[in-house]
Design a protein around this motif. Structure first.
Motif, mmCIF file in Angstrom:
data_model
loop_
_atom_site.group_PDB
_atom_site.id
_atom_site.type_symbol
_atom_site.label_atom_id
_atom_site.label_comp_id
_atom_site.label_asym_id
_atom_site.label_seq_id
_atom_site.Cartn_x
_atom_site.Cartn_y
_atom_site.Cartn_z
ATOM 1 N N LEU A 126 1.952 6.485 -6.980
ATOM 2 C CA LEU A 126 0.838 7.266 -7.473
ATOM 3 C C LEU A 126 1.110 8.759 -7.313
ATOM 4 O O LEU A 126 0.812 9.557 -8.207
ATOM 5 C CB LEU A 126 -0.442 6.873 -6.727
ATOM 6 C CG LEU A 126 -1.744 7.510 -7.231
ATOM 7 C CD1 LEU A 126 -2.008 7.107 -8.678
ATOM 8 C CD2 LEU A 126 -2.902 7.082 -6.340
ATOM 9 N N ALA A 127 1.696 9.131 -6.172
ATOM 10 C CA ALA A 127 2.020 10.539 -5.932
ATOM 11 C C ALA A 127 3.042 11.059 -6.937
ATOM 12 O O ALA A 127 3.084 12.258 -7.230
ATOM 13 C CB ALA A 127 2.541 10.713 -4.512
ATOM 14 N N ARG B 214 1.021 4.126 -2.949
ATOM 15 C CA ARG B 214 0.732 5.545 -2.704
ATOM 16 C C ARG B 214 1.881 6.432 -3.171
ATOM 17 O O ARG B 214 1.649 7.504 -3.772
ATOM 18 C CB ARG B 214 0.474 5.758 -1.213
ATOM 19 C CG ARG B 214 -0.881 5.257 -0.744
ATOM 20 C CD ARG B 214 -1.030 5.382 0.765
ATOM 21 N NE ARG B 214 -2.377 5.036 1.208
ATOM 22 C CZ ARG B 214 -2.706 4.845 2.467
ATOM 23 N NH1 ARG B 214 -1.792 4.975 3.420
ATOM 24 N NH2 ARG B 214 -3.949 4.527 2.794
ATOM 25 N N ARG B 215 3.103 5.999 -2.902
ATOM 26 C CA ARG B 215 4.248 6.814 -3.289
ATOM 27 C C ARG B 215 4.393 6.881 -4.815
ATOM 28 O O ARG B 215 4.689 7.932 -5.376
ATOM 29 C CB ARG B 215 5.516 6.283 -2.623
ATOM 30 C CG ARG B 215 5.554 6.575 -1.136
ATOM 31 C CD ARG B 215 6.829 6.072 -0.456
ATOM 32 N NE ARG B 215 6.855 6.536 0.924
ATOM 33 C CZ ARG B 215 6.272 5.912 1.942
ATOM 34 N NH1 ARG B 215 5.629 4.774 1.731
ATOM 35 N NH2 ARG B 215 6.319 6.407 3.162
ATOM 36 N N ILE C 42 0.834 -1.202 0.000
ATOM 37 C CA ILE C 42 0.000 0.000 0.000
ATOM 38 C C ILE C 42 0.871 1.254 0.000
ATOM 39 O O ILE C 42 0.632 2.206 -0.759
ATOM 40 C CB ILE C 42 -0.940 -0.008 1.214
ATOM 41 C CG1 ILE C 42 -1.957 -1.138 1.075
ATOM 42 C CG2 ILE C 42 -1.651 1.334 1.363
ATOM 43 C CD1 ILE C 42 -2.779 -1.376 2.322
ATOM 44 N N ALA C 43 1.900 1.259 0.844
ATOM 45 C CA ALA C 43 2.782 2.420 0.932
ATOM 46 C C ALA C 43 3.492 2.673 -0.394
ATOM 47 O O ALA C 43 3.605 3.820 -0.852
ATOM 48 C CB ALA C 43 3.806 2.215 2.046
#
Length: 242
Positions: A236-237, A233-234, A229-230
């Protein structure tokens, strides 16, 4: 000294002791600090700071803190550590930062007992950033003296929230080192997997993968859901939607 150090010094020199009204640094100290910032540290500037460090609080310990940075720049590690020790003892607001710098010097000099002592009881007002860096230094010292379980506990208590990605990856890497040294192979696998997968592009990514491969033939199977998940997210950012 880099820009971040000078910003920190400027903030701390204007900081007050706990519960006290803000107290501005003396004109003499402000003048020396500005000269050092613009022109760098010299023996003459260090001498000025030594004289100011002999004054009572708050000027004395504030000057000692700047003196510590100045002496580090001049390569005088032992005297720098003494200056940071003085600031740590006599100025509550500066104590956490001063202890951190003193401990870094002690670690470089292989004085592991001093590192552990300096960072064992930080003031309650110490910032999360300093607490994280202190945890890393203290844990490394504890590992070097064979106290792996204590090192693991210190690293578990380090606050990850709000930290830069590189710092978080570093903490997970050392959590893996501590867990492995303590005989906790499952904990080591999880920590190394976090350091490898959750922080794409970090400086510890390759080291963590190598350490994980030494523990398991299937490193991808060891990746915990929170790491996936982490990482997502990174990425995607960063705009890496695929």
């Amino acid at each position: 000294m880099g820009p971040r150090v000078w910003i920190l010094i400027a903030l701390l020199l204007g900081a007050s002791s706990l519960g006290a009204a803000p107290s501005a640094p003396t004109d003499a100290l402000s003048g020396v600090v500005e000269t050092v910032r613009r022109q760098g540290c010299t023996e003459a500037r260090a001498a000025d700071l030594r004289r100011l460090a002999e004054e009572p609080p708050p000027t004395g310990p504030r000057a000692a803190y700047v003196l510590g940075h100045c002496l580090r720049q001049l390569g005088q590690a032992s005297e720098a550590r003494e200056a940071f020790d003085l600031a740590a003892r006599e100025h509550p607001t500066l104590s956490g930062h001063a202890r951190l710098y003193a401990a870094a010097i002690a670690l470089a000099g292989q004085d592991l007992a001093a590192v552990i002592h300096l960072l064992s009881a930080l003031p309650s007002t110490t910032s999360p950033d300093v607490r994280r860096r202190a945890a890393l230094l203290r844990a490394e010292a504890l590992l070097r003296v064979g106290r792996a379980a204590e090192a693991a506990a210190v690293l578990r208590s380090a606050p990850l929230g709000g930290a830069e990605e590189e710092v978080q990856a570093e903490i997970w890497w050392w959590r893996g080192q501590a867990a492995l040294a303590a005989g906790d192979r499952a904990g080591a696998r999880r920590a190394y997997a976090m350091a490898w997968w959750a922080y794409p592009g970090s400086a510890r990514e390759g080291d963590a993968l190598a350490a994980l491969r030494a523990l398991t033939a299937a490193p991808e199977a060891a990746i915990p859901p929170e790491a996936r998940i982490a990482r997502g997210r990174r990425l995607l950012a960063r705009g890496e939607r695929r």
